[in-house]
Design an enzyme around this catalytic site. Structure first.
Site, PDB file in Angstrom:
ATOM      1  N   HIS A   1      71.645  37.122 101.963  1.00 59.17           N
ATOM      2  CA  HIS A   1      72.196  38.005 103.082  1.00 59.17           C
ATOM      3  C   HIS A   1      72.756  39.485 102.250  1.00 59.17           C
ATOM      4  CE1 HIS A   1      76.413  38.043 100.559  1.00 59.17           C
ATOM      5  NE2 HIS A   1      76.728  36.417 100.503  1.00 59.17           N
TER       6      HIS A   1
ATOM      7  N   CYS B   1      76.766  32.126  97.509  1.00 62.39           N
ATOM      8  CA  CYS B   1      75.895  33.076  98.071  1.00 62.39           C
ATOM      9  C   CYS B   1      74.081  33.665  97.666  1.00 62.39           C
ATOM     10  CB  CYS B   1      76.147  33.282  99.075  1.00 62.39           C
ATOM     11  SG  CYS B   1      76.735  32.906 100.579  1.00 62.39           S
TER      12      CYS B   1
END
Length: 189
Positions: free
Chosen positions: A149, A165
């Site tokens: 992301h 992440c």
């Protein structure tokens, strides 16, 4: 033609010796081996998609957590991109292996996991917007709570700063979002 030695040149050379001596000593060591992989000027390790996947399929992403870079190859092999990334803060938060992109979202919302809240009780749900830690775009993987992301906090790129992440600059995730279809193969290593 030989240039005569000057006091300034000798002084500068003497001042540089403490900085050059360790490198010169290492250069003289006979058993020093070159690394088995090549790095470019940005310290990214070069990769070939063939070393990780049997076929390109719809496309492939290799997220190299050691060199903190995301590599992308398109399914037709014509596009190759490399992006600097953030990586997990610790080994306990790091997941490696094979997965794939199963969902994509522009303007993702964010809900911290129970483990994140245990580490920082001030965390709470965040709707899409300028303060959202997922940035402007997100690629969801087959692993729950693991994404590639964007980030609003550009200081995180190039650092161990995530809870698992892989983060990219918003302009880079926007580009990758457009290039990587659902079904893109992903390897985190």
């Amino acid at each position: 033609m030989t240039t005569p030695a000057t006091r300034r040149g000798l002084l500068l050379g003497a001042l540089a010796m403490p900085f050059l001596a360790p490198a010169l000593a290492r250069a003289q060591e006979p058993n020093v081996r070159a690394p088995s992989h090549r790095r470019n000027i940005s310290s990214f390790v070069t990769h070939r998609w063939q070393d990780h996947f049997a076929t390109l399929g719809k496309g492939v992403i290799v997220a190299d957590l050691t060199s903190r870079a995301v590599h992308f190859w398109s399914g037709d092999g014509l596009e190759y991109r490399i992006y600097p990334s953030s990586v997990p803060m610790s080994d306990e938060l790091t997941r490696t292996g094979f997965t794939e992109v199963v969902r994509k979202r522009v303007g993702p919302d964010w809900t911290p996991t129970a483990n994140m809240i245990a580490r920082d009780p001030s965390l709470h749900y965040m709707p899409p917007g300028p303060d959202n830690p997922l940035g402007t775009h997100a690629l969801y993987l087959t692993w729950p709570a693991y994404l590639i992301h964007g980030t609003q906090d550009t200081r995180k790129i190039g650092r161990p700063s995530s809870s698992g992440c892989v983060g990219l600059y918003n302009e880079h995730i926007e580009e990758l979002y457009a290039l990587a279809p659902i079904g893109t193969q992903v390897r985190l290593l």
